[in-house]
Enzyme design. Structure first.
Site, PDB file in Angstrom:
ATOM      1  N   CYS A  10      -9.047  14.996 -33.274  1.00 28.54           N
ATOM      2  CA  CYS A  10      -8.062  13.989 -33.706  1.00 28.54           C
ATOM      3  C   CYS A  10      -6.674  14.559 -33.446  1.00 28.54           C
ATOM      4  O   CYS A  10      -6.519  15.464 -32.621  1.00 28.54           O
ATOM      5  CB  CYS A  10      -8.277  13.601 -35.169  1.00 28.54           C
ATOM      6  SG  CYS A  10      -8.048  14.953 -36.356  1.00 28.54           S
ATOM      7  N   ARG A  16      -9.342  13.350 -39.912  1.00 24.26           N
ATOM      8  CA  ARG A  16     -10.489  12.682 -39.305  1.00 24.26           C
ATOM      9  C   ARG A  16     -11.492  13.620 -38.645  1.00 24.26           C
ATOM     10  O   ARG A  16     -12.702  13.508 -38.900  1.00 24.26           O
ATOM     11  CB  ARG A  16      -9.995  11.639 -38.269  1.00 24.26           C
ATOM     12  CG  ARG A  16      -9.253  10.487 -38.913  1.00 24.26           C
ATOM     13  CD  ARG A  16      -8.481   9.681 -37.896  1.00 24.26           C
ATOM     14  NE  ARG A  16      -7.393  10.455 -37.316  1.00 24.26           N
ATOM     15  CZ  ARG A  16      -6.636  10.066 -36.312  1.00 24.26           C
ATOM     16  NH1 ARG A  16      -6.859   8.882 -35.745  1.00 24.26           N
ATOM     17  NH2 ARG A  16      -5.652  10.814 -35.862  1.00 24.26           N
ATOM     18  N   ASP A 128      -5.912   6.425 -38.490  1.00 24.22           N
ATOM     19  CA  ASP A 128      -5.291   7.614 -39.068  1.00 24.22           C
ATOM     20  C   ASP A 128      -4.958   7.343 -40.549  1.00 24.22           C
ATOM     21  O   ASP A 128      -4.189   6.437 -40.850  1.00 24.22           O
ATOM     22  CB  ASP A 128      -4.008   7.875 -38.268  1.00 24.22           C
ATOM     23  CG  ASP A 128      -3.286   9.117 -38.723  1.00 24.22           C
ATOM     24  OD1 ASP A 128      -3.625   9.653 -39.794  1.00 24.22           O
ATOM     25  OD2 ASP A 128      -2.372   9.538 -38.001  1.00 24.22           O
TER      26      ASP A 128
HETATM   27  P1  4NP Z   1      -5.661  13.605 -38.457  1.00 25.43           P
HETATM   28  O1  4NP Z   1      -4.478  13.023 -39.377  1.00 25.43           O
HETATM   29  O2  4NP Z   1      -5.186  13.474 -37.026  1.00 25.43           O
HETATM   30  O3  4NP Z   1      -6.789  12.724 -38.776  1.00 25.43           O
HETATM   31  O4  4NP Z   1      -5.852  15.051 -38.872  1.00 25.43           O
HETATM   32  C1  4NP Z   1      -3.129  13.402 -39.264  1.00 25.43           C
HETATM   33  C2  4NP Z   1      -2.724  14.613 -39.744  1.00 25.43           C
HETATM   34  C3  4NP Z   1      -1.385  14.978 -39.674  1.00 25.43           C
HETATM   35  C4  4NP Z   1      -0.477  14.113 -39.111  1.00 25.43           C
HETATM   36  C5  4NP Z   1      -0.882  12.892 -38.627  1.00 25.43           C
HETATM   37  C6  4NP Z   1      -2.222  12.536 -38.698  1.00 25.43           C
HETATM   38  N1  4NP Z   1       0.892  14.485 -39.070  1.00 25.43           N
HETATM   39  O5  4NP Z   1       1.696  13.649 -38.612  1.00 25.43           O
HETATM   40  O6  4NP Z   1       1.236  15.592 -39.463  1.00 25.43           O
END
Ligand code: 4NP
Length: 160
Positions: A10, A16, A128
């Protein structure tokens, strides 16, 4: 027989994909096939490198019995394409970032979008959950459980 190696990807590798890793590990464990798989996760960006999974994601996952133990790391284009058989992206943005890092057709053949394996949940990406509320974290787990089953069945068909 060599292990089937799966990498879930992800953006940040704190919501995720660590959940996909834990859900899929539990699924193969339930099938009695834990030893036949190597399962890991990574992010397309290194913002959260070295961190545990997001607390909110951990709490929601634990309610369903999934312990999120992985530590965030960025995707490594110099080793991950060779080390894994399947690279599974959570959304279209992860897909295009990964495509841009692919070296050849053989890398691209390993790349899939997680929601393509879902049957009950009609989403074209795993949304997300980072900036939203609890429902977002529950939805991630719902989609991952559904798509995880589909992905497992797909792998079994490939290896028949
Ligand atoms: P992930 O979620 O891609 O599912 O781990 C996110 C984690 C951090 C961020 C965005 C989405 N961020 O902008 O820091």
């Amino acid at each position: 027989m060599s292990k089937t190696k799966v990498l879930f990807v992800c953006l940040g590798n704190i919501c995720r994909s660590p959940s996909a890793e834990a859900v899929f590990k539990e699924l193969v464990n339930q099938k009695g096939e834990a030893k036949e798989f190597e399962i890991d996760s990574a992010g397309t960006h290194a913002y959260h490198e070295g961190e545990q999974a997001d607390r909110r994601m951990q709490t929601h996952a634990l309610k369903r019995g999934y312990d999120l133990t992985s530590i965030s790391r960025p995707f490594d284009p110099f080793s991950d394409w060779d080390n894994f058989d399947y690279i599974i992206a959570m959304d279209e943005s992860n897909m295009s970032n990964l495509k841009a890092m692919a070296r050849n057709e053989s890398d691209l053949k390993k790349l899939f979008k997680m929601t393509n394996f879902a049957s009950r949940f009609k989403y074209d990406h795993v949304p997300d959950p980072y900036y939203g509320g609890s429902e977002g974290f529950e939805l991630v787990l719902d989609i991952l459980e559904d798509a995880g089953e589909g992905f497992y069945n797909y792998i079994k068909k490939q290896h028949k």
